[in-house]
Design an enzyme around this catalytic site. Structure first.
Site, PDB file in Angstrom:
ATOM      1  N   GLU A   1      73.962  25.811 -18.602  1.00 37.33           N
ATOM      2  CA  GLU A   1      73.281  24.520 -18.408  1.00 37.33           C
ATOM      3  C   GLU A   1      71.755  24.643 -18.425  1.00 37.33           C
ATOM      4  OE1 GLU A   1      75.856  25.595 -16.659  1.00 37.33           O
ATOM      5  OE2 GLU A   1      77.412  24.032 -16.640  1.00 37.33           O
TER       6      GLU A   1
ATOM      7  N   PHE B   1      85.488  20.526  -3.740  1.00 36.35           N
ATOM      8  CA  PHE B   1      85.345  21.522  -4.806  1.00 36.35           C
ATOM      9  C   PHE B   1      84.245  21.085  -5.782  1.00 36.35           C
ATOM     10  CE2 PHE B   1      86.689  23.255  -9.012  1.00 36.35           C
ATOM     11  CZ  PHE B   1      86.331  24.572  -8.729  1.00 36.35           C
ATOM     12  N   GLN B   2      83.347  21.990  -6.042  1.00 35.20           N
ATOM     13  CA  GLN B   2      82.218  21.754  -6.947  1.00 35.20           C
ATOM     14  C   GLN B   2      81.354  20.569  -6.532  1.00 35.20           C
ATOM     15  OE1 GLN B   2      83.691  22.003 -11.062  1.00 35.20           O
ATOM     16  NE2 GLN B   2      83.270  24.204 -10.912  1.00 35.20           N
TER      17      GLN B   2
ATOM     18  N   LYS C   1      82.810  10.737 -10.062  1.00 36.51           N
ATOM     19  CA  LYS C   1      83.876  10.633 -11.061  1.00 36.51           C
ATOM     20  C   LYS C   1      84.616   9.289 -10.981  1.00 36.51           C
ATOM     21  CE  LYS C   1      87.493  13.465 -13.121  1.00 36.51           C
ATOM     22  NZ  LYS C   1      88.252  14.724 -13.055  1.00 36.51           N
TER      23      LYS C   1
ATOM     24  N   MET D   1      53.607  41.649 -19.079  1.00 43.89           N
ATOM     25  CA  MET D   1      52.654  40.933 -18.235  1.00 43.89           C
ATOM     26  C   MET D   1      52.719  41.452 -16.795  1.00 43.89           C
ATOM     27  SD  MET D   1      50.216  38.914 -18.473  1.00 43.89           S
ATOM     28  CE  MET D   1      50.112  37.615 -19.696  1.00 43.89           C
TER      29      MET D   1
HETATM   30  C1  LIG Z   1      62.485  33.496 -14.740  1.00 43.61           C
HETATM   31  C2  LIG Z   1      61.290  34.333 -14.520  1.00 43.61           C
HETATM   32  N1  LIG Z   1      61.370  35.445 -13.759  1.00 43.61           N
HETATM   33  C3  LIG Z   1      60.295  36.237 -13.576  1.00 43.61           C
HETATM   34  C4  LIG Z   1      59.089  35.917 -14.141  1.00 43.61           C
HETATM   35  C5  LIG Z   1      57.861  36.793 -13.914  1.00 43.61           C
HETATM   36  N2  LIG Z   1      57.399  37.353 -15.189  1.00 43.61           N
HETATM   37  C6  LIG Z   1      56.369  36.826 -15.885  1.00 43.61           C
HETATM   38  S1  LIG Z   1      56.092  37.624 -17.331  1.00 43.61           S
HETATM   39  C7  LIG Z   1      57.328  38.714 -17.034  1.00 43.61           C
HETATM   40  C8  LIG Z   1      57.639  39.803 -18.012  1.00 43.61           C
HETATM   41  C9  LIG Z   1      58.063  39.297 -19.331  1.00 43.61           C
HETATM   42  O1  LIG Z   1      58.443  40.406 -20.110  1.00 43.61           O
HETATM   43  P1  LIG Z   1      58.705  40.245 -21.657  1.00 43.61           P
HETATM   44  O2  LIG Z   1      59.590  39.105 -21.899  1.00 43.61           O
HETATM   45  O3  LIG Z   1      59.133  41.548 -22.211  1.00 43.61           O
HETATM   46  O4  LIG Z   1      57.268  39.829 -22.205  1.00 43.61           O
HETATM   47  P2  LIG Z   1      55.944  40.703 -22.381  1.00 43.61           P
HETATM   48  O5  LIG Z   1      55.052  40.371 -21.232  1.00 43.61           O
HETATM   49  O6  LIG Z   1      56.322  42.152 -22.393  1.00 43.61           O
HETATM   50  O7  LIG Z   1      55.372  40.255 -23.668  1.00 43.61           O
HETATM   51  C10 LIG Z   1      57.943  38.456 -15.806  1.00 43.61           C
HETATM   52  C11 LIG Z   1      59.031  39.248 -15.228  1.00 43.61           C
HETATM   53  C12 LIG Z   1      59.035  34.736 -14.918  1.00 43.61           C
HETATM   54  N3  LIG Z   1      57.907  34.309 -15.483  1.00 43.61           N
HETATM   55  N4  LIG Z   1      60.142  33.985 -15.120  1.00 43.61           N
END
Ligand SMILES: Cc1ncc(C[n+]2csc(CCOP(=O)(O)OP(=O)(O)O)c2C)c(N)n1
Ligand SMILES: [Mg+2]
Lengths: 586, 171
Positions: A52, A114-115, A164, A482
């Site tokens: 979803e 449920f749900q 529902k 990042m």
């Molecule tokens: C759902 C979610 N969880 C954690 C984060 C924190 N976060 C930001 S960038 C990142 C790393 C992303 O890694 P990648 O997709 O390999 O991209 P890169 O920075 O290496 O280009 C994380 C864990 C986020 N933005 N979104």
């Protein structure tokens, strides 16, 4: 039009009457009557997702690329909770969505059935508005009202929760004619006095800048056209947030590039040193302002926004204009012409001289390599290969997202879909699928990271099922890049759990889904590989192995003002850039 | 680095809202979600036919935050009007409190005298307790309560502030 029908039939009828052509959904016990009504009346095409969250991001991509309201249909309980990330994403990026959720029958509400979950309770803070419909005779009105609220004013997601028994009950359907909300009537036209004052300020400005945002895109293509016209008329420089890219053409000489944490030096310096700032549909987010008490200290600030709560939220505004961007820009242009206003050409020429000096620092430059693909180079080559095509780009979240914003240049609005406010990893692939549904003949690319892409990769199956030939271009640096960059910055290079361990073989994975898998790791092979990717009329997962250690620059370290950017010619400044207070920020 | 250094102010806001389920949760959620203060909150239906409720919120914050609170409230879909009574001109603020005092002998006499001088009514009496009812401005009630502390105060129930603008104009 008034007719007798069941609640479930009303849902489908309301969608048809609202002009909805596609919905993104996933069935379950509490929405079966609606799926059954769909079975009998298949005017609305249903895209079956795999999760979803994917449905909501698809609807977001659909909405952002088409300007229409995106529609989602999910079941109660886990269906609704899985949608929460997407709803929050849409709220923060002001994307118009209607999300219909099934609910347990009214007599079971509150019994931990449920749900069952408290969908309106859970989604209250992550929607623009939500409804629980307890009486079938309210249903049609609520559905039409939901579309109205989602699309008008500052757009956002609206949830309609339908028990529902209400779906089975028979009642009177009313059409969308004359449905507008009794009290929710956002103001579209700016106060003429303020418009006049703004134009006077602009005519006297010596160092002006247009700071534009997602509001320009949300206001529709006419707003972008007016922005261009205004910029041309005045000769003023234009920058934009991540959300607003494409509203102003990147190829234009008045374009400064994106501003903010990873924006260009010239954009940020122009913001810092300007004497008149015109904020058009942006919200002074912390990624933009840097340290607020040192933000653009010498400027008069004009802020055009449809949402009064955006005014003075983070930054004190001298001249707020509440209204829709296209209306206000149009009035400003009319006023400018009526007053026969002229920009201060001499001062503006001097301002451009200063801006050109900042530009000469080439803040987006990087060191090229003959052996390893630099991520910036990959984006540059990708852009070069597709720039003359009818192309839409989505992203995941991380360094690749920022490099895409910096090095892939957008000339038109609605072409760039990224999770700006929430920063949701997993957004890009489903968003790309949604875009492709809205634009079947166009080239749609998700610029991804190897970590993010694994968050909603299951939607590749959706792409296959519906023949949606999206291209996933993974900048694979084997790191949550990042996160790694911030660990460099703040935590002494201790890469705690930011290495992408046990990565799947993306080529085989793609093939397992029935998509095309590709891999490239040599700069010399890249152009040909990209050509191959875009020539395939099927979904492609392109594993582009890039430099693992590259950091994303330039950068305003958190807690610093615009004029303390770290530039690629002095990257070592990153090491001690952030002080104790800055560490607290994100 | 909070952007705002201005001194906090106390404002009384009057809201006219749709009387529908969840509307109070929306308002309370907005305050808690964005870290605003609620000093007092009262809610009641205005009339059956209009399907409207009136909410009075007393809040404190720097002027910039108060403005934020008002525009955030105003953009909630079921909120019809937001009026800041503190800036809109003169207004009347009243609160009602029920206060239970326990004690015997002299202390009891003393409590009764104080209640009289505050024009509180005695609404329940036993041989060793009173319940007083008092209406007035919140600080009058504060004062009354503090005087009763040494005289056997055991329980206080306050309604929160109801407020309305002075003069002939409606909100
Ligand atoms: C759902 C979610 N969880 C954690 C984060 C924190 N976060 C930001 S960038 C990142 C790393 C992303 O890694 P990648 O997709 O390999 O991209 P890169 O920075 O290496 O280009 C994380 C864990 C986020 N933005 N979104
Ligand atoms: Mg990565």
């Amino acid at each position: 039009m008034m007719r007798e029908m069941t609640g479930a039939e009303m849902v489908i009828q309301a969608l048809i009457d609202q002009g909805v052509e596609h919905i993104f959904g996933y069935p379950g016990g509490a929405v079966l009557p609606i799926y059954d009504a769909m079975f009998h009346k298949n005017q609305v095409q249903h895209v079956l997702v795999r999760h979803e969250q994917g449905a909501v991001h698809m609807a977001e991509g659909y909405a952002r690329s088409s300007g229409k309201v995106g529609v989602v249909l999910v079941t109660s309980g886990p269906g609704a909770t899985n949608a929460v990330t997407g709803l929050t994403d849409a709220l923060l990026d002001s994307i118009p969505l209607v999300c219909i959720t099934g609910q347990v029958p009214t007599h079971l509400i509150g019994s931990d059935a449920f749900q069952e979950c408290d969908t309106v309770g859970i989604t209250r803070p992550c929607t623009k508005h939500n409804y629980l419909v307890r009486d079938v005779n309210d249903l049609a009105r609520v559905l039409h009202e939901a579309f109205y609220v989602a699309a008008n004013g500052r757009p956002g997601p609206v949830v309609v929760d339908i028990p529902k028994d209400v779906q089975f009950a028979r009642g009177t359907y009313v059409g969308p004619e004359n449905i507008s909300h009794k009290t929710y009537q956002p103001r579209l036209n700016g106060d003429p006095e303020k418009v006049r004052a703004a134009v006077e300020l602009l005519a006297k400005a010596k160092r002006p800048v247009f700071y534009t945002g997602g509001g320009v895109i949300n206001s529709g293509p006419e707003a972008s056209r007016l922005l261009r016209e205004f910029a041309r008329l005045t000769g003023f420089p234009v920058t934009s947030t991540l959300m607003g890219l494409g509203a102003y053409p990147a190829a234009d000489k008045q374009w400064l590039g994106m501003l903010g944490m990873h924006g260009t030096y010239e954009a940020n310096m122009a913001m810092h040193d300007c004497d008149v700032m015109v904020c058009v549909g942006a919200r002074f987010d912390d990624r933009i302002t840097g340290r607020v008490d040192a933000f653009s200290p010498g400027s008069k600030k004009i802020h055009i926004d449809i949402d009064p709560s955006s005014i003075n939220k983070n930054i004190k505004i001298d001249l707020p204009i509440i209204g829709d961007v296209k209306h206000v820009l149009s009035d400003m242009l009319t006023q400018w012409r009526a007053m026969k206003a002229e920009p201060d050409r001499k001062a503006i020429a001097g301002w451009w001289g200063q801006i050109d000096a900042w530009r000469a620092r080439k803040s987006l430059s990087y060191v090229k390599s003959p052996d390893v693909i630099k991520p910036q180079y990959a984006i540059e080559r990708l852009h070069n290969a597709v720039k003359d095509k009818d192309v839409y780009v989505t992203t995941e979240v991380g360094q690749h997202q920022m490099w895409a914003a910096q090095h892939f240049h957008f000339e038109e609005p609605n072409r760039w879909m990224t999770s700006g406010g929430l920063g949701t990893m997993g957004y890009g692939l489903p968003a790309a699928i949604g875009v492709q549904v809205a634009h079947p003949g166009s080239l749609v690319i998700d610029i991804a990271g190897e970590a993010s892409i694994q968050m909603c990769l299951q939607e590749l199956s959706t792409a296959l099922q519906f023949n949606l030939p999206v291209k996933i271009f993974v900048l694979n640096n084997e790191y949550m890049g990042m996160v790694r960059q911030w660990q460099d910055l703040l935590h002494g290079g201790r890469y705690s759990h930011s290495y992408s361990e046990s990565l799947p073989d993306f080529v085989k994975l793609a093939e397992a889904y029935g998509a095309v898998g590709m891999r490239c790791h040599r700069p010399g092979d890249l152009d040909a590989a990209i050509q191959e990717m875009i020539s395939v009329d099927r979904p492609v997962l392109f594993d582009c192995l890039v430099d693992q250690k590259e950091n994303c620059l330039p950068m305003i370290p958190s807690g610093k003002p615009h004029n303390e950017m770290i530039l690629p010619d002095h990257p070592e400044a990153l090491d001690e850039a952030i002080d104790e207070e800055g560490k607290m920020l994100v | 680095m909070p952007p705002v250094q201005e001194a906090p102010e106390r404002h009384t806001l009057s809201l006219l809202v749709d009387n529908e389920p969840g509307v109070l949760a929306r308002i309370v959620g907005l305050f808690s979600g964005r870290g605003y203060n609620i000093d007092s909150l009262t809610v009641s239906e205005v009339s059956h036919d209009s399907k409207l409720s009136r909410i009075t919120v007393v809040t404190t914050g720097a002027p910039m935050i108060i403005d934020q609170i008002k525009s955030q409230l105003d953009r909630l879909v079921p909120v019809h009007r937001v009026v800041d009574l503190t800036v809109a001109g003169k207004s009347v603020e009243r609160e009602l409190a029920l206060i239970k005092v326990r004690g015997k002998g002299e202390i009891r006499q003393e409590a009764l005298l104080i209640a009289e001088s505050f024009r509180a009514r005695t609404v329940d009496t036993t041989l060793e307790s009173f319940v007083f009812e008092i209406t007035g401005k919140p600080d009058k009630i504060d004062q009354f309560v503090s005087l009763l502390v040494p005289l056997g105060l055991v329980e206080v129930s306050r309604t929160g502030v109801a407020a309305i603008g002075r003069g002939s104009d409606p909100m």
